[in-house]
Design an enzyme around this catalytic site. Structure first.
Site, PDB file in Angstrom:
ATOM      1  N   LYS A 262     116.891  47.616 105.661  1.00 42.04           N
ATOM      2  CA  LYS A 262     116.916  47.486 104.205  1.00 42.04           C
ATOM      3  C   LYS A 262     117.703  48.614 103.582  1.00 42.04           C
ATOM      4  O   LYS A 262     117.501  49.768 103.969  1.00 42.04           O
ATOM      5  CB  LYS A 262     115.464  47.536 103.707  1.00 42.04           C
ATOM      6  CG  LYS A 262     115.318  47.468 102.227  1.00 42.04           C
ATOM      7  CD  LYS A 262     113.887  47.677 101.848  1.00 42.04           C
ATOM      8  CE  LYS A 262     113.812  47.734 100.344  1.00 42.04           C
ATOM      9  NZ  LYS A 262     112.500  48.030  99.874  1.00 42.04           N
TER      10      LYS A 262
ATOM     11  N   LYS B 110     114.890  51.978 106.616  1.00 46.50           N
ATOM     12  CA  LYS B 110     114.971  51.823 105.162  1.00 46.50           C
ATOM     13  C   LYS B 110     115.712  53.018 104.588  1.00 46.50           C
ATOM     14  O   LYS B 110     115.310  54.165 104.787  1.00 46.50           O
ATOM     15  CB  LYS B 110     113.560  51.719 104.577  1.00 46.50           C
ATOM     16  CG  LYS B 110     113.574  51.631 103.052  1.00 46.50           C
ATOM     17  CD  LYS B 110     112.196  51.372 102.490  1.00 46.50           C
ATOM     18  CE  LYS B 110     112.231  51.379 100.978  1.00 46.50           C
ATOM     19  NZ  LYS B 110     110.933  51.083 100.381  1.00 46.50           N
TER      20      LYS B 110
HETATM   21  C1  PBG Z   1     108.470  50.274  97.839  1.00 49.67           C
HETATM   22  C2  PBG Z   1     109.590  49.318  97.910  1.00 49.67           C
HETATM   23  C3  PBG Z   1     110.849  49.383  97.294  1.00 49.67           C
HETATM   24  C4  PBG Z   1     111.479  48.157  97.570  1.00 49.67           C
HETATM   25  C5  PBG Z   1     110.618  47.433  98.370  1.00 49.67           C
HETATM   26  N1  PBG Z   1     109.465  48.164  98.582  1.00 49.67           N
HETATM   27  C6  PBG Z   1     111.458  50.376  96.411  1.00 49.67           C
HETATM   28  C7  PBG Z   1     111.692  51.748  96.833  1.00 49.67           C
HETATM   29  O1  PBG Z   1     111.570  52.125  97.992  1.00 49.67           O
HETATM   30  O2  PBG Z   1     111.999  52.514  95.923  1.00 49.67           O
HETATM   31  C8  PBG Z   1     112.833  47.734  97.079  1.00 49.67           C
HETATM   32  C9  PBG Z   1     113.068  46.273  96.982  1.00 49.67           C
HETATM   33  C10 PBG Z   1     114.260  45.862  96.211  1.00 49.67           C
HETATM   34  O3  PBG Z   1     115.059  46.685  95.701  1.00 49.67           O
HETATM   35  O4  PBG Z   1     114.434  44.649  96.069  1.00 49.67           O
HETATM   36  N2  PBG Z   1     108.614  51.440  98.527  1.00 49.67           N
END
Ligand code: PBG
Length: 323
Positions: free
Chosen positions: A247, A194
Site C-alpha cells: 500500500k 505500507k
Molecule cells: C490507517 C489507515 C490509513 C489508510 C488505511 N488505513 C491512513 C494512514 O495510514 O494514514 C489509507 C487508505 C487510503 O488512503 O485510502 N492507518
C-alpha cells in the site's frame, strides 16, 4: 524477424484479443472500503472522494447489501468514533462503532466477508496510530491495544482482521491474542509494506485521522525503499500473516511484483484514496476518460501480481465487469 513476425495478428479484433489476454479482472478480486460513523440516518459524502460516504450503522448495512448484490465478496470497515481520546479507547470498545457495524452487517448480509481495519489513528485525539509518549509512538504498548482491538472485532463477528498501523511485532501479538480467545480460525491480512504516502490525504478527511503533530514517517515505510519491503513482508509472514498487503498500489507496482515473486501467499494491494481522487477529479474536468482509466489502473495492479485489490472503484468496476 519481419515480416514473419507480426504481433499485430493477435490484436486484430476483440475476440482474438480476449483469447490471448493475460490478465483478467473479476469482482471476486475486489474489497470495498466503507466508513462507519456514530449516529443514525447519516450518509455524508466525502468531498474529496466523490461516491464515498461516512455512514451510520443503519445506512452502512444497506450499502453493504448493495455491494454484495454486485458480486463483490468483501468489505473493509473503518470506524469514526463519537469521542477520540489519547489512548484510542473507542478502538477496542465492545460497543464501538465498528463492532456495532460488524454485528449488524453479519446479521443482515451474512454472505458478505467482513474485514476490519485494525488501527488506532481513527480513535486517538492526536491522530497517530498508537500511544504517544514524549512525542513518539510507543511500539510495545500500542501492540497490546491493537491485539485487544482485533479480538473485539472478532468477537463482534469479523471474518478477518487487517492491521494497518505498521508497529513492529503486531501481527504476532494479534495472532496470539486471537488464538487465546478462541479465534484461531480468523485470518490476518497485514498491511505489511505500507509506505508513508501523500496519497492517503483524502482518506484522512474520510476517517478524520490526520495526525495533529508530525507525520507517520517514524512507523510507515520510506517511499524510496524497495528491498526493505521484502523484509517487512517476510517478518509479517513469520509472525503469522495469512495475506500480505502492499500500500499504496499505483506508485508501488514494482513492490507488488517483487512481493509476488518472492512469497507464495496471497498478495493484496490497496488502491488508496489519493489514487481514486486524482482520477475522479480529472474525470470531472473532462481531462480523461474516467471509466477507461479506472479499468486500466485496476488491470495494472492485478497484472503486477495482486490477487486482491482494495479499491473505492469496486462498485463501478463490478458494474462494468458484470455486463
Ligand atoms: C490507517 C489507515 C490509513 C489508510 C488505511 N488505513 C491512513 C494512514 O495510514 O494514514 C489509507 C487508505 C487510503 O488512503 O485510502 N492507518
Amino acid at each position: 524477424m519481419f515480416p514473419i513476425h507480426r504481433p499485430r495478428r493477435l490484436r486484430k479484433n476483440e475476440t482474438i484479443r480476449r483469447m490471448v489476454r493475460e490478465t483478467s479482472l473479476s469482482p471476486d478480486n475486489f474489497i470495498y472500503p466503507l466508513f462507519v460513523i456514530f449516529g443514525k440516518g447519516v450518509r455524508k459524502e466525502i468531498s474529496s472522494m466523490p461516491g464515498c460516504f461516512q455512514e451510520s450503522v443503519d445506512k452502512v448495512v444497506k450499502h453493504a447489501k448493495e455491494v454484495h448484490s454486485l458480486g463483490i465478496p468483501s468489505i473493509l470497515l473503518f470506524g469514526i468514533p463519537e469521542h477520540k481520546d489519547e489512548i484510542g479507547s473507542g478502538a477496542y470498545d465492545e460497543h464501538g462503532v465498528v463492532q456495532k457495524a460488524v454485528r449488524a452487517i453479519k446479521d443482515k448480509v451474512p454472505g458478505l466477508f467482513v474485514i476490519t481495519d485494525v488501527c488506532m489513528c481513527e480513535y486517538t485525539s492526536h491522530g497517530h496510530c498508537g500511544i504517544i509518549k514524549d512525542g513518539d509512538v510507543q511500539n510495545d504498548q500500542t501492540i497490546e491495544l491493537l491485539a485487544k482491538e482485533a479480538v473485539s472485532h472478532a468477537r463482534a463477528g469479523a471474518d478477518m482482521v487487517a492491521p494497518s498501523d505498521m508497529m513492529d511485532g503486531r501481527v504476532e501479538a494479534i495472532r496470539i491474542a486471537l488464538d487465546d480467545e478462541g479465534f484461531s480460525d480468523i485470518p490476518i491480512m497485514s498491511y505489511a509494506a505500507k509506505y508513508a504516502s501523500a496519497f492517503y490525504g483524502p482518506f484522512r478527511e474520510a476517517a478524520e485521522s490526520t495526525p495533529q503533530f508530525g507525520d507517520r514517517r517514524s512507523y510507515q515505510m520510506d517511499p524510496a525503499n524497495r528491498r526493505e519491503a521484502l523484509k517487512e513482508v517476510a517478518l509479517d509472514i513469520e509472525e503469522g500473516a495469512d495475506i500480505i498487503m502492499v500500500k499504496p498500489a499505483l506508485s508501488y507496482l514494482d513492490i507488488i511484483s517483487d512481493v509476488k515473486d518472492a512469497f507464495d501467499i496471497p498478495v493484496a494491494a490497496y488502491n488508496v484514496s489519493g489514487e481514486y481522487s486524482l482520477v475522479k477529479a480529472a474525470g470531472k474536468l473532462g481531462w480523461i476518460d474516467e471509466k477507461r482509466v479506472m479499468m486500466e489502473i485496476l488491470t495494472s495492479i492485478k497484472r503486477a501480481g495482486a490477487n486482491l485489490i482494495l479499491t473505492y472503484f469496486a462498485k463501478e468496476a463490478a458494474k462494468i465487469l458484470n455486463k
